[in-house]
Motif scaffolding. Structure first.
Motif, PDB file in Angstrom:
ATOM      1  N   GLY A  62       0.508  -1.377   0.140  1.00  0.00           N
ATOM      2  CA  GLY A  62       0.174   0.213   0.346  1.00  0.00           C
ATOM      3  C   GLY A  62       0.646   1.479   0.058  1.00  0.00           C
TER       4      GLY A  62
ATOM      5  N   GLY B 121      -3.287  -2.930   0.118  1.00  0.00           N
ATOM      6  CA  GLY B 121      -3.283  -2.941   1.295  1.00  0.00           C
ATOM      7  C   GLY B 121      -2.307  -2.908   1.968  1.00  0.00           C
TER       8      GLY B 121
ATOM      9  N   SER C  18      -7.979   1.906  -0.564  1.00  0.00           N
ATOM     10  CA  SER C  18      -7.665   0.970  -0.302  1.00  0.00           C
ATOM     11  C   SER C  18      -9.005   0.961   0.916  1.00  0.00           C
TER      12      SER C  18
END
Length: 601
Positions: free
Chosen positions: A267, A309, A331
Motif C-alpha cells: 500500500g 492494503g 484501500s
C-alpha cells in the motif's frame, strides 16, 4: 442460531481459476477527454441492457480477524472536516453495510486485498482463525489475495484455510463439525514453491455473470519474508509484484479477459489519515506516497483497477498507468472499519472497463445500523467456546496503556512488553542485559475500562492475547555493542528509512533519536546508554527478543546475527507472568512513561 456456510455456493456467479484481484476505481472522467464513451453505447445501469453494464465492486483489506468491534482508537475513523472520530468496525455491522450496498445491483462482486487473518484478537486467533474464514464465507466474499499475515502459521496452515479440515494438533473445536475452509479462492500469484517454481495457490480467477467477465490477480508484497517469521515462509519464494501482475494480465488477455483488477497486498501513505481524503489534489495521485505508487506506475495498462492494503490506510486515488491513463487505486483502512464501493462500467463489445465511467468511494462501517443476525450468532457461538479462557484475569492496571493506538514512536505498552520479556529472560539467564520488541508485533492497547464483567483496570487473558497474538517465543542471543548500535540504526535507515520501525526497549536502555536528520544519522550514537553507562562497541551483551526479531525481521538484519541463541518460551506467557508479579487489585500497575527514547523533531 449458529451458521454453517455451505460449500461451493454459486450466488449467481462463477469463479474460475485464473485471476485474483477485485478492483477499486475512482472517478476519472475529468482526467480524460470528454465524450470518450458515446451515448450510442446504451448504458445498462447494472440491468444487463445495452452495450455497457455497471458492475459493483465492494472491497476491503487487513481485517486481521477483528470479528468484534475493535476497541479504543483502533476502532475509530476520522472524516475530512470533522475532528470527532467515528466508532467503526465489527463484522456484525460490516455484513449489514455490505448487504445494504448490494441491494439493487444485479452485478456485484466482493474482493479483499489480504491479511484477512493473522495478528487476530483472541476470538479468532485462539481457534487459528477458523471463525474469521467462516465469517468471510457468510459475508459472501468472492476472492482475496493473500497478505503477509496469511503466512504467520506457514504454508500448510494457509492451505488448510483454503481447503478445510481440522487443526493437525488441536483437532476439531466443535463436536461433529469439521472446518470447511474458504468458499472463496485465495490468490497468491507471486508466491511459488522454491523447488517446483509453481504458485502455491491460484494466481488468478475470473468472475463471470451474464456474459460479463472480470479477472482478478492477487499478489502479496515481495518483502513478505522480511515481516514474517522464517518458519512461516520456509520453502517459499516471493516475486516482484509488477512482473507477476503483468505476466498474468497478459495470460488473461490471451484468454479474452480484457477487464482485470489486481488485488495487491502492498500500500501507500496518503497525506491525510482521513478515510475520505482527496489524494488526487492538486493532480492525480499527488496526495499519496509509498510502495504502491511505484507499483501502480509499473503495472500494465491491461489492469483496470487496483485494490490494495498492508499499510492500514484509507484512500481512493488515481495514479497514472504506464500509458499515462488515470487508474483507480484504493484501500479501505483496516479491521473492517471501512469498505470501498466502486462502479466499474463494463463494455460488452470490447469486454473492457470504460475508465471514464469508473466511480469509487470509501464508506464507514458505522455502528448505527442493525447487526446481522448470522454474524451475531457466529460471534456468540465462538465466544462461548473462548469464554472460559478469555475472561480469566491476569493482571491489574491503573490506567489505559496505549500500544497500537499510540501516536508516539515509543509506546507505553511497548515499554511494558519489553520489560516483561527482560524479566522472563532473566529467569533463563540472569546475565541478560536488555530486551527489544518490534512495534508491529503489538496489536492493540490495554484498555482500563471494563469490556465485560471483569471490572475497570482488570486485564483479562483475552485482552492480553489481543495485544500479543502471534505465539512467538522469547529468544536470547549475544550481540556485540557494535551490532546493537547497527540494529538501532536499522530502525531508521535502509528499508525502514521512509517509514521508521522503532524498537520498543526495556528499562535501563536510553538514547536520543534525532528525526531532523536522515538515515542512520538519526540515532545519536554517543547518547546510547545501558543503565547509565555508554554502550561499548567491543563488549558482548545478552539480548532478549522474540523469534521474529531474532530472525532479522522488519529489516533488523543485524539482530539475526546473534550468537549463543537460546530459544525460550511463549511471549504471551512472559507478559502474563510479569503482570501477575507486578500488579494486584490493591496495587495496580501504572502505565509506563515511554520516556526511554528522547525524540528530537
Amino acid at each position: 442460531m449458529s451458521v454453517t456456510p455451505q460449500r461451493h455456493r454459486t450466488r449467481g456467479r462463477l469463479l474460475i481459476a485464473g485471476v485474483t484481484a477485485l478492483a477499486a476505481a475512482a472517478s476519472v472522467a475529468a482526467a480524460l477527454p470528454a465524450g470518450a464513451h458515446g451515448d450510442d453505447r446504451g448504458h445498462g445501469h447494472g440491468h444487463g441492457q445495452g452495450r455497457t453494464v455497471d458492475v459493483q465492486l465492494l472491497s476491503f483489506n487487513d481485517l486481521h480477524g477483528n470479528l468484534e468491534p475493535p476497541s479504543g482508537s483502533s476502532g475509530t475513523v476520522t472524516e475530512e472536516g470533522n475532528a470527532e472520530p467515528v466508532k467503526a468496525g465489527g463484522v456484525e455491522y460490516l455484513a449489514t453495510h455490505l448487504r445494504t450496498a448490494r441491494k439493487g445491483n444485479k452485478y456485484s462482486v466482493t474482493a479483499a486485498a489480504g491479511d484477512m487473518i493473522g495478528g487476530s484478537p483472541m476470538l479468532s486467533g485462539l481457534f487459528h482463525d477458523e471463525p474469521t474464514i467462516e465469517a468471510l464465507n457468510g459475508l459472501d466474499l468472492d476472492v482475496s489475495s493473500v497478505g503477509n499475515h496469511e503466512f504467520d502459521e506457514g504454508r500448510a496452515e494457509l492451505a488448510r484455510m483454503q481447503n478445510g479440515g481440522c487443526h493437525p494438533k488441536e483437532g476439531c473445536y466443535e463436536e461433529g463439525k469439521v472446518f470447511e475452509g474458504a468458499d472463496f479462492p485465495y490468490l497468491a500469484a507471486n508466491v511459488t514453491d522454491e523447488k517446483t517454481g509453481k504458485p502455491i495457490l491460484k494466481p488468478y480467477t475470473v468472475w463471470k455473470k451474464g456474459g460479463v467477465k472480470i479477472g482478478f490477480i492477487g499478489v502479496t508484497l515481495e518483502g513478505t519474508p522480511d515481516v514474517v517469521t522464517a518458519e512461516g515462509v520456509k520453502g517459499l519464494k516471493f516475486h516482484d509484484e509488477i512482473e507477476t501482475i503483468n505476466k498474468y494480465a497478459k495470460e488473461l488477455d490471451r484468454q479474452g479477459v480484457k477487464s482485470i483488477v489486481a488485488l495487491v497486498h502492498e500500500g501507500g501513505e496518503p497525506a491525510s489519515p482521513n478515510y475520505n481524503y482527496n489524494c488526487d489534489s492538486p493532480a492525480a495521485g499527488d496526495g499519496i506516497s509509498g510502495p504502491i505508487t511505484d507499483i501502480a506506475k509499473g503495472v500494465t495498462s491491461k489492469v483496470d483497477a487496483m485494490v490494495t492494503g498492508h499499510t492500514h490506510e484509507a484512500y481512493v486515488c488515481t495514479i497514472p498507468d504506464p500509458s499515462g491513463k488515470p487508474r483507480l487505486v484504493t484501500s479501505a483502512s483496516s479491521f473492517g472499519k471501512v469498505y470501498t464501493d466502486t462502479t466499474l462500467t463494463y463494455d460488452r463489445r470490447t469486454k473492457d472497463i470504460v475508465r471514464t465511467s469508473v466511480e469509487s468511494a470509501n464508506h464507514v462501517v458505522s455502528r448505527d445500523v442493525g447487526v446481522a443476525g448470522d454474524m451475531h450468532d457466529l460471534i456468540k457461538r465462538w465466544g462461548t467456546l473462548a469464554a472460559p479462557i478469555a475472561n480469566r484475569p491476569v493482571g491489574y492496571i491503573s490506567g489505559k496503556i496505549d500500544g497500537r493506538g499510540a501516536k508516539t514512536l515509543e509506546t507505553p505498552l511497548g515499554d511494558l512488553i519489553a520489560d516483561a520479556q527482560l524479566a522472563y529472560a532473566k529467569t533463563l539467564d540472569p546475565g541478560t542485559d536488555l530486551a527489544l520488541m518490534n512495534s508491529g508485533g503489538i496489536r492493540g492497547d490495554l484498555a482500563f475500562d471494563a469490556s465485560g464483567g471483569e471490572g475497570d483496570g482488570v486485564v483479562t487473558y483475552g485482552e492480553a492475547f489481543t495485544v500479543q497474538p502471534f505465539g512467538n517465543t522469547v529468544n536470547l542471543a549475544d550481540l556485540k555493542g557494535s551490532q546493537l548500535i547497527t540494529a538501532l540504526q536499522q530502525q531508521v535507515s535502509g528499508s525502514n528509512e521512509a517509514s521508521p520501525r522503532i524498537l520498543q526497549i526495556s528499562e535501563g536502555l536510553t538514547y536520543t533519536l534525532d528525526m531532523t536528520k536522515t538515515g542512520a544519522a538519526r540515532v545519536v550514537v554517543d547518547s546510547i546508554r545501558l543503565n547509565g553507562q555508554p554502550i561499548d562497541p567491543a563488549a558482548t551483551y545478552r539480548v532478549a527478543m522474540n523469534q521474529f526479531l531474532a530472525g532479522g525481521g522488519d529489516g533488523y538484519t543485524e539482530l539475526g546475527k546473534g550468537a549463543n541463541v537460546l530459544v525460550g518460551g511463549d511471549d504471551l506467557k512472559a507478559l502474563e507472568d510479569y503482570l501477575k508479579a507486578n500488579s494486584s487489585a490493591s496495587a495496580p500497575l501504572a502505565p509506563p512513561k515511554a520516556d526511554r527514547i528522547t525524540i528530537v523533531k
